[in-house]
Write an enzyme that holds these catalytic residues in place. Structure first.
Site, PDB file in Angstrom:
ATOM      1  N   SER A  33       0.812  -1.219   0.000  1.00 42.12           N
ATOM      2  CA  SER A  33       0.000   0.000   0.000  1.00 42.12           C
ATOM      3  C   SER A  33       0.843   1.265   0.000  1.00 42.12           C
ATOM      4  O   SER A  33       0.326   2.354  -0.249  1.00 42.12           O
ATOM      5  CB  SER A  33      -0.912   0.018   1.226  1.00 42.12           C
ATOM      6  N   HIS A  90      13.637  -2.954   1.095  1.00 43.89           N
ATOM      7  CA  HIS A  90      13.479  -2.041   2.236  1.00 43.89           C
ATOM      8  C   HIS A  90      14.844  -1.484   2.656  1.00 43.89           C
ATOM      9  O   HIS A  90      14.979  -0.294   2.920  1.00 43.89           O
ATOM     10  CB  HIS A  90      12.823  -2.759   3.426  1.00 43.89           C
TER      11      HIS A  90
END
Length: 184
Positions: free
Chosen positions: A15, A53
């Site tokens: 998201s 990440h």
């Protein structure tokens, strides 16, 4: 970010919740990134997710890997801290307790310890957690257990956080308070 502000960032898979959370800290100040994922060399897809990440974080941020004693890690510093993500921590906690077939609430004492650590944190704190309650009820018991436990944890954290934001399709929606402006 206001000193002592605690922000809970919720969202679904992919998201944009992690990137949004990372935009909420001032990179000019010390930032501690608490990564809850455990590396698994046998799972290339998981490794790639972790690597993406890591690649996105500024090199000057300190990374702390904490898949188990999260309350101690949260309480261990008042630097700006990002915890990403609480769903992964919860999964490891259920795994560590071998609690997938246990009654709901088996992990409650560990969740409560995290909530208390968040409430006591006096620095900037940004928590990332999945919002999984907007989907169908999972077919499997383990899926329902996770959905129930993460929902209860998110509710408890929302109660002690100053700001709660839901990220959908990369867009932040404020549920509580006003989110700070992202730093660029």
């Amino acid at each position: 970010m206001t000193p002592g502000q605690r922000i809970l960032v919720l969202g679904g898979t992919r998201s944009g919740k992690s990137a949004y959370a990372e935009s909420l800290v001032d990179s000019a100040s010390p930032v501690r990134y608490v990564a809850t994922g455990r590396r698994d060399p046998s799972d290339a897809d998981w490794q790639a997710r972790i690597d993406s990440h890591v690649a996105r974080r500024p090199a000057e941020w300190t990374t702390v890997e904490a898949s188990s004693d999260l309350p101690a890690v949260i309480g261990g510093s008042d630097d700006s801290t990002i915890v990403d993500d609480l769903g992964t921590w919860l999964t490891h906690t259920i795994d560590d307790l071998n609690a997938w077939d246990s009654p709901r609430g088996t992990v409650a004492s560990r969740v409560d310890a995290v909530v208390h650590a968040v409430a006591a944190h006096s620095g900037h704190l940004v928590l990332v957690s999945p919002e999984v309650g907007m989907s169908v009820v999972p077919e499997t018991r383990s899926g329902r257990l996770f959905q129930d436990e993460i929902g209860a944890m998110n509710s408890s954290l929302a109660a002690v956080c100053d700001t709660v934001v839901l990220v959908v399709a990369g867009l932040p929606l404020t549920l509580k308070s006003d989110p700070p402006s992202p730093h660029t």
